[in-house]
Design a protein around this motif. Structure first.
Motif, PDB file in Angstrom:
ATOM      1  N   THR A 164       0.851  -1.181   0.000  1.00 14.39           N
ATOM      2  CA  THR A 164       0.000   0.000   0.000  1.00 14.39           C
ATOM      3  C   THR A 164       0.890   1.234   0.000  1.00 14.39           C
ATOM      4  O   THR A 164       1.780   1.355   0.854  1.00 14.39           O
ATOM      5  N   VAL A 165       0.680   2.136  -0.953  1.00 11.96           N
ATOM      6  CA  VAL A 165       1.493   3.338  -1.029  1.00 11.96           C
ATOM      7  C   VAL A 165       0.589   4.560  -0.916  1.00 11.96           C
ATOM      8  O   VAL A 165      -0.575   4.538  -1.323  1.00 11.96           O
ATOM      9  N   CYS A 166       1.155   5.617  -0.330  1.00 13.17           N
ATOM     10  CA  CYS A 166       0.414   6.859  -0.151  1.00 13.17           C
ATOM     11  C   CYS A 166       1.406   8.012  -0.059  1.00 13.17           C
ATOM     12  O   CYS A 166       2.627   7.796   0.013  1.00 13.17           O
ATOM     13  N   ARG A 167       0.887   9.219  -0.034  1.00 14.56           N
ATOM     14  CA  ARG A 167       1.730  10.371   0.247  1.00 14.56           C
ATOM     15  C   ARG A 167       2.144  10.292   1.717  1.00 14.56           C
ATOM     16  O   ARG A 167       1.365   9.863   2.572  1.00 14.56           O
ATOM     17  N   PRO A 168       3.350  10.712   2.055  1.00 16.47           N
ATOM     18  CA  PRO A 168       3.784  10.616   3.464  1.00 16.47           C
ATOM     19  C   PRO A 168       2.828  11.284   4.443  1.00 16.47           C
ATOM     20  O   PRO A 168       2.628  10.773   5.553  1.00 16.47           O
ATOM     21  N   ASN A 169       2.197  12.378   4.065  1.00 16.68           N
ATOM     22  CA  ASN A 169       1.261  13.059   4.965  1.00 16.68           C
ATOM     23  C   ASN A 169      -0.008  12.256   5.216  1.00 16.68           C
ATOM     24  O   ASN A 169      -0.740  12.522   6.178  1.00 16.68           O
ATOM     25  N   ASP A 170      -0.293  11.278   4.356  1.00 13.37           N
ATOM     26  CA  ASP A 170      -1.492  10.456   4.505  1.00 13.37           C
ATOM     27  C   ASP A 170      -1.203   9.119   5.199  1.00 13.37           C
ATOM     28  O   ASP A 170      -2.092   8.273   5.312  1.00 13.37           O
ATOM     29  N   LEU A 171       0.026   8.934   5.664  1.00 10.95           N
ATOM     30  CA  LEU A 171       0.409   7.659   6.276  1.00 10.95           C
ATOM     31  C   LEU A 171      -0.296   7.470   7.611  1.00 10.95           C
ATOM     32  O   LEU A 171      -0.268   8.342   8.483  1.00 10.95           O
ATOM     33  N   THR A 172      -0.936   6.314   7.785  1.00 15.68           N
ATOM     34  CA  THR A 172      -1.586   5.945   9.043  1.00 15.68           C
ATOM     35  C   THR A 172      -1.201   4.504   9.392  1.00 15.68           C
ATOM     36  O   THR A 172      -0.532   3.817   8.618  1.00 15.68           O
ATOM     37  N   GLY A 173      -1.638   4.053  10.560  1.00 18.71           N
ATOM     38  CA  GLY A 173      -1.443   2.662  10.934  1.00 18.71           C
ATOM     39  C   GLY A 173      -0.054   2.325  11.414  1.00 18.71           C
ATOM     40  O   GLY A 173       0.388   1.185  11.284  1.00 18.71           O
ATOM     41  N   THR A 174       0.645   3.286  12.010  1.00 15.43           N
ATOM     42  CA  THR A 174       2.014   3.039  12.465  1.00 15.43           C
ATOM     43  C   THR A 174       2.127   2.842  13.975  1.00 15.43           C
ATOM     44  O   THR A 174       3.194   2.510  14.476  1.00 15.43           O
ATOM     45  N   LYS A 175       1.023   3.035  14.719  1.00 18.28           N
ATOM     46  CA  LYS A 175       1.103   3.052  16.182  1.00 18.28           C
ATOM     47  C   LYS A 175       1.576   1.727  16.778  1.00 18.28           C
ATOM     48  O   LYS A 175       2.254   1.714  17.806  1.00 18.28           O
ATOM     49  N   LYS A 176       1.214   0.619  16.155  1.00 19.88           N
ATOM     50  CA  LYS A 176       1.587  -0.683  16.709  1.00 19.88           C
ATOM     51  C   LYS A 176       2.913  -1.195  16.137  1.00 19.88           C
ATOM     52  O   LYS A 176       3.318  -2.327  16.418  1.00 19.88           O
ATOM     53  N   SER A 177       3.580  -0.369  15.350  1.00 15.76           N
ATOM     54  CA  SER A 177       4.847  -0.759  14.749  1.00 15.76           C
ATOM     55  C   SER A 177       6.007  -0.094  15.484  1.00 15.76           C
ATOM     56  O   SER A 177       5.859   0.978  16.084  1.00 15.76           O
ATOM     57  N   GLN A 178       7.164  -0.733  15.422  1.00 16.93           N
ATOM     58  CA  GLN A 178       8.380  -0.156  15.989  1.00 16.93           C
ATOM     59  C   GLN A 178       8.981   0.804  14.962  1.00 16.93           C
ATOM     60  O   GLN A 178       9.277   0.429  13.832  1.00 16.93           O
ATOM     61  N   LYS A 179       9.182   2.055  15.372  1.00 17.18           N
ATOM     62  CA  LYS A 179       9.792   3.042  14.489  1.00 17.18           C
ATOM     63  C   LYS A 179      11.309   2.977  14.634  1.00 17.18           C
ATOM     64  O   LYS A 179      11.850   3.075  15.735  1.00 17.18           O
TER      65      LYS A 179
END
Length: 408
Positions: A164-179
């Motif tokens: 799934t690709v999007c513009r960086p400003n539209d990125l969601t769904g990262t809360k459960k991931s390790q940054k």
């Protein structure tokens, strides 16, 4: 790393020539959409997507964060995309056979449903040095890296082979991931990580995140700094423009990726002689898809971030080839399996398999009815497993029993 080592791409000289074109080279999401879903295939640890070029195709491209700019490895692409404006460049200093040549294209029209390109040029090799189609067992036309990732946020879900690709400003769904913080240098992503070796030694390493590298991990300067781990095997690690890359396969105890610890990782160690290459960015090695595919991954170059979320394969052990056979696909339909190399003192060597033998069937199943991944997975499946091979050798057919053996 899978059975027949991942081909290595040392293509810096080619990509430098493409800097002559505008730096505004990127993909964009259609204006009426927030995100785009793109299916992909994993073939011999390569992420393969389909793409239209100049209204022709679709063509199969390997998605590879380890390359800076787009390259077409299939020389027939010159005719396939009706390329009329092109110029020839020479690639020097990459091998003992003298200069190599490639075409440099003007900006191309690249299309993936929901995405369009702006200003992206490519190099087209005049000779297929890597034979990716034979290696993978399906037509492969090239590789694309920076041009795809530089302006998009890219979610790669290895669980369902969907991106799934999007513009960086539209990125969601990262809360459960390790940054994981990354840097973008010379059009490639890098991270720093801690590696624990079998003797307990810990060392910080700077690695390029290389989605196009089939192995889990490669450490390129360890031999001259701390030596190899005690347990290792000699191996062929791949091929570059300047010939085969030899080295060793071993394991490291742990690689730390944020809060995640990936354990007992199969690791490549190129020979010191094979390491003599000039990199524009100093690095200690690369992190390949063998580790990345244990996670669902998000690349966000514009915000210098990599997001990792373990998937169902996270705890699966790393296994190396247990046969000693390297092979490639041949024939008009790439449905013949031909031995390209047999590792000395391996199970395949012990039963007399040789280069240019053709594997006709495995356990009575014709290889023409098997995918390359099926063969790969079978030959690294279980130590002491016996497999019946039908071999065409010296104009006759023979049946031999190959007993797999874990070698590392």
């Amino acid at each position: 790393m899978h059975i027949f080592k991942r081909k290595a791409f040392w293509l810096t000289a080619i990509f430098c020539c493409l800097y002559l074109f505008s730096s505004a080279q990127y993909f964009a999401v259609d204006s009426n959409r927030k995100n785009v879903s793109i299916p992909f295939r994993i073939v011999r640890n390569m992420v393969v997507i389909k793409m239209q070029i100049n209204n022709k195709g679709p063509f199969n491209f390997v998605l590879d964060t380890g390359v800076g700019l787009m390259i077409m490895t299939d020389p027939t692409m010159v005719d396939s995309i009706n390329l009329t404006q092109k110029r020839v460049i020479k690639i020097t200093g990459l091998g003992e056979d003298g200069d190599y040549e490639a075409y440099v294209t003007p900006p191309l029209k690249l299309e993936i449903p929901g995405l369009y390109s702006l200003g992206i040029s490519s190099a087209i090799l005049k000779k297929d040095y890597f034979n990716l189609s034979s290696y993978v067992g399906m037509p492969i036309h090239g590789l694309i890296g920076w041009d795809f990732f530089n302006s998009l946020a890219v979610k790669i879900n290895f669980s369902d082979s969907t991106m799934t690709v999007c513009r960086p400003n539209d990125l969601t769904g990262t809360k459960k991931s390790q940054k994981i913080p990354i840097t973008i240098e010379d059009k490639k992503p890098y991270l720093e990580t801690m590696i624990v070796f079998p003797d307990g030694r810990r060392a910080k390493n700077k690695l390029v995140i290389d989605l196009g590298a089939g192995h889990p991990l490669s450490l390129e300067n360890l031999q001259k700094t701390n030596g190899l781990p005690k347990a290792y095997i000699r191996a062929s690690l791949g091929v570059a423009l300047n010939g085969p890359i030899s080295g060793f396969i071993s394991r490291v105890s742990v690689i730390e990726l944020g809060k995640y610890k990936v354990k007992n990782v199969i690791t490549s160690f190129p020979d010191i002689a094979s390491e003599v290459r000039s990199y524009t960015v100093a690095r200690d090695g690369n992190l390949g898809i063998g580790i990345l595919k244990k996670f669902n991954v998000i690349f966000d170059y514009s915000n210098n971030a990599l997001y990792l979320k373990p998937n169902q394969t996270f705890s699966d052990p790393f296994e190396h080839d247990m046969s000693g056979i390297e092979y490639y696909s041949a024939g008009e339909n790439l449905d013949h399996l031909v031995v390209s190399r047999v590792e000395p003192n391996s199970p395949a060597d012990e039963i007399g398999l040789q280069r240019n033998d053709e594997i006709v069937s495995i356990n009575f199943k014709p290889v023409s009815k098997m995918s390359v991944e099926e063969v790969d997975n079978l030959l690294k499946s279980r130590t002491d497993r016996s497999i019946l091979l039908e071999i065409y050798h010296d104009k006759r057919y023979d049946r031999v029993i190959l007993t797999l053996r874990r070698r590392i």
